[in-house]
Design an enzyme around this catalytic site. Sequence first.
Site, PDB file in Angstrom:
ATOM      1  N   SER A 152       0.846  -1.202   0.000  1.00  0.00           N
ATOM      2  CA  SER A 152       0.000   0.000   0.000  1.00  0.00           C
ATOM      3  C   SER A 152       0.884   1.255   0.000  1.00  0.00           C
ATOM      4  CB  SER A 152      -0.955  -0.067   1.201  1.00  0.00           C
ATOM      5  OG  SER A 152      -1.920   0.941   1.113  1.00  0.00           O
TER       6      SER A 152
ATOM      7  N   HIS B 235      -4.218  -0.784  -4.141  1.00  0.00           N
ATOM      8  CA  HIS B 235      -5.676  -0.972  -3.951  1.00  0.00           C
ATOM      9  C   HIS B 235      -6.382  -0.610  -5.267  1.00  0.00           C
ATOM     10  CE1 HIS B 235      -5.179  -1.313   0.437  1.00  0.00           C
ATOM     11  NE2 HIS B 235      -4.394  -0.250   0.381  1.00  0.00           N
TER      12      HIS B 235
ATOM     13  N   GLU C  45      -5.264  -5.396  -4.587  1.00  0.00           N
ATOM     14  CA  GLU C  45      -5.041  -5.960  -3.249  1.00  0.00           C
ATOM     15  C   GLU C  45      -4.646  -7.437  -3.361  1.00  0.00           C
ATOM     16  OE1 GLU C  45      -8.540  -5.062  -0.924  1.00  0.00           O
ATOM     17  OE2 GLU C  45      -8.093  -2.908  -0.928  1.00  0.00           O
TER      18      GLU C  45
END
Lengths: 251, 251
Positions: free
Chosen positions: A127, A168, A195
């Site tokens: 992330s 994401h 993800e």
Amino acid sequence: VPGLLMPIGGAEDKLYSRTILTHFVNICGGNNANIVVIPSASSFPYEVMQKYHALFKNLGVHEVNNLHIPDRQTASESSNLKLLKDATGIFMTGGDQLRLMSLIGGTALGDAIRSQFTNGVHIGGTSAGASIMSRHMIAFGRSGAIPSQRMVQMASGLGLTDFIIDQHFTQRNRLGRLLTAVALNPGLTGIGIDEDTALLIAADGSQTVLGSGKVTLVDSQSLSYSDLYAARRHNPFTLQGVDVRVMTAIA
Amino acid sequence: VPGLLMPIGGAEDKLYSRTILTHFVNICGGNNANIVVIPSASSFPYEVMQKYHALFKNLGVHEVNNLHIPDRQTASESSNLKLLKDATGIFMTGGDQLRLMSLIGGTALGDAIRSQFTNGVHIGGTSAGASIMSRHMIAFGRSGAIPSQRMVQMASGLGLTDFIIDQHFTQRNRLGRLLTAVALNPGLTGIGIDEDTALLIAADGSQTVLGSGKVTLVDSQSLSYSDLYAARRHNPFTLQGVDVRVMTAIA
């Protein structure tokens, strides 16, 4: 030879197959790995640090060191720089990439991560920890599939790669902001990682997808037209010749 | 040895002393200079091109070549790349730096400007032509002295320098956006150049101010604290340890 770069799109499996984290451990030396966890992108750094410490220990890693950077002064302390010296891998957690850059950008620690990578240490990040690998980093932006002006805010990242890394990607509908990012940085390639998905990037440029999702490449090397500069406020603009490709793990 | 870099803050004197443009001509070889003018940041490229062509001719330059790039295809034509081969100086006019990057960013011409600079060709540019020299380029932003979130939009520039160059600095009240730019790029130094003012930057880092105004350095190497990441929307944020210095030409 530089190390391998392993950006992860967030929410990698931590309970079952643990494909991605296991792969990171393996490239770092398996049981003999020495992994430094940097949790400081997170607003809950101690919880996140403990979680990854336990995960890497459970995967058999001999030495896992926590390196939380609460302020820029800490990012220059020699004891912290020493921790990186013996590392075979450095792992940066999720959170806010702009927070982590505000803490380590332009510090001795930021320089040390870059030089250790150049010397062969492998760098993983999930992330925010993936986005920060970019030289031209996505700081934040809006969701949506179609690019428009001011959809994304760029900043400096650690500069480990010229790819603009987003995460994401499908889950948060980020194609528009990655297209806007390459329009702001013509010639560069954006990489949108889903993800529970990672892209392993080798020094020779070869790429391998890991995990359950897909990786979207937004390649502006063939850009033929952009009038981004003419779009006012949040208006859309014309963008032509960007090559979009999708990759998944080889079954 | 790389060439000299000469960003100008816009509105340089063109009628009277012509201090700045004369200096650019002199470093490029005086009468023997071969200067290529790139006017494509402007929305009136032909007028601007003619104006600088006449100016450089009046200053005694033997060879002045116009190189307008109306589209990205033109930026790859070999005849245009050839023009740069014999240049001793390249001059980029004002306009919109994002327009010029949309035309030449990631093209053979963009690469050629960079490699010619590395090989000793001197690069001058005014206003947009100054900003585009930066690696992390200010694309646009708002006026005001105090930094706040979203005050500035960053993009890729030509990457001739790590300095973040801003222009029309005092005249358009741009201290706030330059402070925001270094907060987005911690460790980098911002350079705000007034109108009718230039900064001559040598490969060894030495700097000389020319012209009637001042140059403001916003140096974030000593940055001690920034919570830019925590500011939402257009809110202000805390920024500490940025060193601000002002320089004028030596009388």
